[in-house]
Motif scaffolding. Structure first.
Motif, mmCIF file in Angstrom:
data_model
loop_
_atom_site.group_PDB
_atom_site.id
_atom_site.type_symbol
_atom_site.label_atom_id
_atom_site.label_comp_id
_atom_site.label_asym_id
_atom_site.label_seq_id
_atom_site.Cartn_x
_atom_site.Cartn_y
_atom_site.Cartn_z
ATOM 1 N N LEU A 19 29.689 79.526 92.262
ATOM 2 C CA LEU A 19 30.234 79.891 90.757
ATOM 3 C C LEU A 19 30.534 81.364 91.028
ATOM 4 N N CYS A 20 29.834 82.247 91.923
ATOM 5 C CA CYS A 20 30.296 83.622 91.917
ATOM 6 C C CYS A 20 31.543 83.670 92.640
ATOM 7 N N ASP A 21 32.030 82.776 93.614
ATOM 8 C CA ASP A 21 33.225 83.013 94.041
ATOM 9 C C ASP A 21 34.537 82.472 93.073
ATOM 10 N N GLU A 22 34.031 81.471 92.145
ATOM 11 C CA GLU A 22 35.033 81.037 91.203
ATOM 12 C C GLU A 22 35.092 82.269 89.989
ATOM 13 N N LEU A 23 34.233 82.974 89.740
ATOM 14 C CA LEU A 23 34.083 84.117 88.861
ATOM 15 C C LEU A 23 34.712 85.489 89.632
ATOM 16 N N SER A 24 34.951 85.405 90.636
ATOM 17 C CA SER A 24 35.213 86.762 91.592
ATOM 18 C C SER A 24 34.329 87.704 91.297
ATOM 19 N N LEU A 25 32.854 87.356 91.517
ATOM 20 C CA LEU A 25 31.631 88.139 90.862
ATOM 21 C C LEU A 25 30.937 88.584 92.401
ATOM 22 N N PRO A 26 31.075 89.906 92.701
ATOM 23 C CA PRO A 26 30.449 90.367 93.783
ATOM 24 C C PRO A 26 29.099 90.210 93.630
ATOM 25 N N TYR A 27 28.516 90.113 94.605
ATOM 26 C CA TYR A 27 27.049 90.015 94.904
ATOM 27 C C TYR A 27 26.536 90.383 96.369
ATOM 28 N N GLN A 28 25.044 90.594 96.511
ATOM 29 C CA GLN A 28 24.377 90.733 97.641
ATOM 30 C C GLN A 28 23.438 89.394 97.736
ATOM 31 N N ARG A 29 23.225 89.073 98.950
ATOM 32 C CA ARG A 29 22.223 87.873 99.032
ATOM 33 C C ARG A 29 21.009 88.245 100.081
ATOM 34 N N GLU A 30 19.918 87.863 99.730
ATOM 35 C CA GLU A 30 18.720 88.011 100.736
ATOM 36 C C GLU A 30 18.333 86.686 101.295
ATOM 37 N N ASP A 31 17.952 86.364 102.467
ATOM 38 C CA ASP A 31 17.547 85.095 103.051
ATOM 39 C C ASP A 31 16.135 84.973 102.615
ATOM 40 N N TRP A 32 15.897 83.921 101.673
ATOM 41 C CA TRP A 32 14.484 83.491 101.392
ATOM 42 C C TRP A 32 14.270 82.200 101.699
ATOM 43 N N ILE A 69 20.678 79.509 85.994
ATOM 44 C CA ILE A 69 21.443 80.637 86.628
ATOM 45 C C ILE A 69 22.860 80.633 86.227
ATOM 46 N N ILE A 70 23.440 79.423 86.611
ATOM 47 C CA ILE A 70 24.702 79.272 86.730
ATOM 48 C C ILE A 70 25.408 79.277 85.327
ATOM 49 N N ARG A 71 24.637 78.570 84.315
ATOM 50 C CA ARG A 71 24.758 78.826 82.808
ATOM 51 C C ARG A 71 24.877 80.385 82.453
ATOM 52 N N TYR A 72 23.970 81.102 82.781
ATOM 53 C CA TYR A 72 23.709 82.410 82.508
ATOM 54 C C TYR A 72 24.988 83.096 82.987
ATOM 55 N N LEU A 73 25.241 83.076 84.440
ATOM 56 C CA LEU A 73 26.299 83.766 84.900
ATOM 57 C C LEU A 73 27.653 83.358 84.175
ATOM 58 N N ALA A 74 27.952 81.943 83.891
ATOM 59 C CA ALA A 74 29.101 81.901 83.020
ATOM 60 C C ALA A 74 29.141 82.509 81.892
ATOM 61 N N ARG A 151 39.831 62.835 86.612
ATOM 62 C CA ARG A 151 40.014 64.141 87.360
ATOM 63 C C ARG A 151 38.620 64.898 87.763
ATOM 64 N N TYR A 152 37.963 65.132 86.635
ATOM 65 C CA TYR A 152 36.783 66.016 86.872
ATOM 66 C C TYR A 152 35.632 65.461 86.213
ATOM 67 N N ILE A 153 34.375 65.701 86.172
ATOM 68 C CA ILE A 153 33.310 64.993 85.540
ATOM 69 C C ILE A 153 33.158 65.217 84.029
ATOM 70 N N ALA A 154 33.582 66.238 83.575
ATOM 71 C CA ALA A 154 33.542 66.348 82.269
ATOM 72 C C ALA A 154 34.732 66.472 81.461
ATOM 73 N N GLY A 155 35.896 66.174 81.986
ATOM 74 C CA GLY A 155 37.299 65.985 81.620
ATOM 75 C C GLY A 155 38.348 66.045 82.559
ATOM 76 N N ASP A 156 39.479 66.609 82.213
ATOM 77 C CA ASP A 156 40.770 66.582 82.853
ATOM 78 C C ASP A 156 40.764 68.066 83.541
ATOM 79 N N ARG A 157 39.838 69.032 83.527
ATOM 80 C CA ARG A 157 39.764 70.183 83.818
ATOM 81 C C ARG A 157 38.377 70.528 84.616
ATOM 82 N N PHE A 158 38.640 71.476 85.724
ATOM 83 C CA PHE A 158 37.355 71.851 86.354
ATOM 84 C C PHE A 158 36.268 72.458 85.368
ATOM 85 N N SER A 159 35.037 72.153 85.450
ATOM 86 C CA SER A 159 34.176 72.931 84.710
ATOM 87 C C SER A 159 32.907 73.231 85.499
ATOM 88 N N LEU A 160 32.180 73.958 84.794
ATOM 89 C CA LEU A 160 30.829 74.366 85.326
ATOM 90 C C LEU A 160 30.032 73.049 86.052
#
Length: 207
Positions: A19-32, A69-74, A151-160
């Motif tokens: 999702l971050c890639d779809e939104l062009s949202l910068p982030y940092q990630r920590e391995d846990w 989380i993905i709902r919040y970010l969207a 096409r996609y799960i909720a209709g003809d357009r890509f969605s969350l």
């Protein structure tokens, strides 16, 4: 800067990363998580008492539970094109996000643990056969829906909703079991490869 806590091999962490890639949202990630810092450390439990990944920190806001989380970010980062605000359109997306978390996840859990993770606790042949049958049945429901939308799960357009569902489809095809012939699911799988985020986080870089 958004911080994502969790190992990238986790399907639930990869929902957030895609999702971050779809939104062009910068982030940092920590391995846990498994193989990295323990989620049972006190500093992680202070963020999520369930000791589960992913967790995000958005400035002073902490959130866990991947689909939340993905709902919040969207909602927070101009993702209306993925997560519509109109109640009926949003309900269609929410329905399939929730279905993935409840029905589809439940269907693949035992088979995945047995066949991919090689878990000693998941090697009962009867239970494995039942799990494979149940997973196949649930994927059949997905195939029916994709036949309707074309096409996609909720209709003809890509969605969350396509993020958690698409990652689960990847898991289906990457698990070594007999796969039923579901043409609409296969076409959907191929269609998703047109998205850079899916190639990176869904098919694990396999073209």
């Amino acid at each position: 800067m958004l911080t994502i806590l969790g190992r990238a091999s986790s399907i639930n962490v990869r929902k957030v990363l895609w999702l971050c890639d779809e939104l062009s949202l910068p982030y940092q990630r920590e391995d846990w998580g498994q193989g990295f810092k323990s989620t049972h450390e006190a500093r992680f439990l202070a963020l999520n008492p369930n000791a589960m990944i992913p967790v995000i920190k958005d400035e002073d806001f902490v959130l866990w539970e991947s689909n939340t989380i993905i709902r919040y970010l969207a909602n927070a980062y101009q993702g209306e094109w993925l997560y519509p605000t109109a109640p009926r359109a949003r309900a269609q997306v929410d329905r399939w996000i929730d279905w993935q978390a409840t029905e589809l996840n439940t269907a693949w859990r035992y088979a995945f643990m047995a066949l991919v993770r090689q878990s000693p606790a998941h090697q009962n042949e009867r239970l494995l056969a039942a799990a494979c049958k149940g997973w196949t049945y649930t994927m059949g429901i997905l195939n029916q829906q994709l036949e309707k939308t074309g096409r996609y799960i909720a209709g003809d357009r890509f969605s969350l909703a396509d993020i958690p569902v698409g990652l689960s489809v990847n898991r289906w095809y990457e698990t070594p079991l007999e796969h039923a012939n579901y043409p609409a699911v296969r076409a959907y799988y191929e269609r998703l490869t047109g998205r850079e985020g899916y190639v990176k986080w869904g098919r694990n870089g396999i073209p």
